[in-house]
Design a protein around this motif. Structure first.
Motif, PDB file in Angstrom:
ATOM      1  N   ALA A  60      10.344 -36.665   9.609  1.00  0.00           N
ATOM      2  CA  ALA A  60      10.018 -37.098  10.963  1.00  0.00           C
ATOM      3  C   ALA A  60      10.097 -38.623  10.954  1.00  0.00           C
ATOM      4  O   ALA A  60      10.177 -39.233   9.880  1.00  0.00           O
ATOM      5  CB  ALA A  60       8.615 -36.632  11.342  1.00  0.00           C
ATOM      6  N   LEU A 116       1.357 -26.485   1.643  1.00  0.00           N
ATOM      7  CA  LEU A 116       2.367 -26.992   2.594  1.00  0.00           C
ATOM      8  C   LEU A 116       1.992 -26.640   4.033  1.00  0.00           C
ATOM      9  O   LEU A 116       2.229 -27.427   4.949  1.00  0.00           O
ATOM     10  CB  LEU A 116       3.747 -26.413   2.257  1.00  0.00           C
ATOM     11  N   GLN A 117       1.429 -25.447   4.204  1.00  0.00           N
ATOM     12  CA  GLN A 117       1.000 -25.054   5.538  1.00  0.00           C
ATOM     13  C   GLN A 117      -0.069 -26.022   6.042  1.00  0.00           C
ATOM     14  O   GLN A 117       0.000 -26.509   7.172  1.00  0.00           O
ATOM     15  CB  GLN A 117       0.446 -23.631   5.491  1.00  0.00           C
ATOM     16  N   LEU A 119      -0.565 -29.045   4.948  1.00  0.00           N
ATOM     17  CA  LEU A 119       0.050 -30.365   5.106  1.00  0.00           C
ATOM     18  C   LEU A 119       0.752 -30.468   6.459  1.00  0.00           C
ATOM     19  O   LEU A 119       0.603 -31.466   7.169  1.00  0.00           O
ATOM     20  CB  LEU A 119       1.042 -30.620   3.967  1.00  0.00           C
ATOM     21  N   ALA A 120       1.505 -29.425   6.814  1.00  0.00           N
ATOM     22  CA  ALA A 120       2.209 -29.442   8.102  1.00  0.00           C
ATOM     23  C   ALA A 120       1.215 -29.548   9.249  1.00  0.00           C
ATOM     24  O   ALA A 120       1.418 -30.321  10.197  1.00  0.00           O
ATOM     25  CB  ALA A 120       3.071 -28.186   8.246  1.00  0.00           C
ATOM     26  N   GLU A 121       0.116 -28.795   9.164  1.00  0.00           N
ATOM     27  CA  GLU A 121      -0.900 -28.850  10.228  1.00  0.00           C
ATOM     28  C   GLU A 121      -1.508 -30.252  10.327  1.00  0.00           C
ATOM     29  O   GLU A 121      -1.693 -30.785  11.415  1.00  0.00           O
ATOM     30  CB  GLU A 121      -2.021 -27.835   9.956  1.00  0.00           C
ATOM     31  N   LEU A 123      -0.167 -33.066   9.339  1.00  0.00           N
ATOM     32  CA  LEU A 123       0.825 -34.025   9.832  1.00  0.00           C
ATOM     33  C   LEU A 123       0.933 -33.933  11.355  1.00  0.00           C
ATOM     34  O   LEU A 123       1.143 -34.944  12.032  1.00  0.00           O
ATOM     35  CB  LEU A 123       2.184 -33.786   9.177  1.00  0.00           C
ATOM     36  N   LEU A 124       0.778 -32.723  11.880  1.00  0.00           N
ATOM     37  CA  LEU A 124       0.844 -32.558  13.336  1.00  0.00           C
ATOM     38  C   LEU A 124      -0.362 -33.194  14.023  1.00  0.00           C
ATOM     39  O   LEU A 124      -0.313 -33.497  15.208  1.00  0.00           O
ATOM     40  CB  LEU A 124       0.912 -31.065  13.707  1.00  0.00           C
TER      41      LEU A 124
END
Lengths: 148, 102
Positions: A60, A116-117, A119-121, A123-124
């Motif tokens: 991103a 990773l799940q 981490l993605a949350e 980051l959002l």
């Protein structure tokens, strides 16, 4: 560095001066290599994959996630971040320059799924800015530890 | 809603390694498809493995898009992995163009 028996090795560095994207990848992986979670060859593999396939790790605007395969030298599940004092170019057509370089390693194909799940949350919901604003390493490690 | 013949949409998310970026993309695609009401089976893999696979939709960074032309009739190029709404719009447009979503 924080670490628990079951959890990932988590560390961070802030105010990093990297000459280029390769230096930034090394900086992100360095604390995990020091902690014995990654072998020294792991960052070289991340760089080699990017040289072969392009800047796959740039997720991103301003954010990269360096990673390679379990057999590229992962000893423990781990996650780190290098916050750069000066952003670097990864050669991505839309998301350069990058100033938050995350790195993770997974010892197998499944150990990292929850990490990773999360981490993605995170980051959002603003993790990258939390890291950018962290005044010191401890604050950055705490922000990243919320993921692991 | 699913592509004819009636079965879940097959979606492949792809990155250079098959461990990280493609996994985040898989989670985002599942969110976006759910919000579109599309039943789908989403898998993630690396670009080398993907070349031998087939799916209805392939999702990857733009730098892999050319590699995926033979994998799926619909290839979506993603530049911002944090932009789930953007992915939802891309999926919505592509699925409508295929007649898989009305």
């Amino acid at each position: 560095m924080t670490e628990s028996a079951a959890g990932p090795v988590v560390d961070a560095v802030v105010g990093v001066r990297a000459a280029d994207w390769r230096g930034a990848v090394h900086a992100a992986c360095a604390p995990l290599v020091s902690a014995g979670a990654l072998e020294p060859r792991y960052p070289e593999r991340c760089i080699a994959i990017a040289e072969e396939h392009g800047p796959y790790m740039v997720l991103a605007p301003g954010i990269a996630l360096a990673h390679a395969r379990p057999d590229d030298g992962v000893l423990r599940l781990c996650l780190s971040a290098a916050v750069l004092a000066t952003p670097v170019e990864f050669g991505h057509d839309q998301n350069d320059p990058v100033d938050v370089v995350l790195a993770f390693g997974s010892p197998d194909d499944g150990a990292h799924l929850a990490l990773l799940q999360n981490l993605a949350e995170h980051l959002l919901t603003g993790l990258a800015d939390q890291l950018r604003l962290a005044p010191d390493r401890g604050t950055a490690v705490r922000a990243l530890s919320a993921v692991g | 809603m699913s592509p004819a013949p009636s079965r879940p949409l097959t979606v492949l998310t792809v990155c250079g390694v098959g461990m990280g970026s493609s996994l985040i993309l898989k989670m985002n695609a599942e969110k976006a498809l759910k919000s579109l009401g599309v039943e789908a089976k989403v898998e993630h893999t690396d670009v080398s493995s993907a070349r031998g696979m087939k799916a209805d939709v392939a999702i990857a960074q733009g730098l892999h898009a050319d590699d995926l032309a033979s994998v799926a009739p619909v290839v979506l190029a993603i530049s911002n992995f944090m932009d789930v709404d953007g992915l939802r719009r891309q999926l919505d447009e592509a699925l409508r163009a295929q007649g898989w979503l009305s």
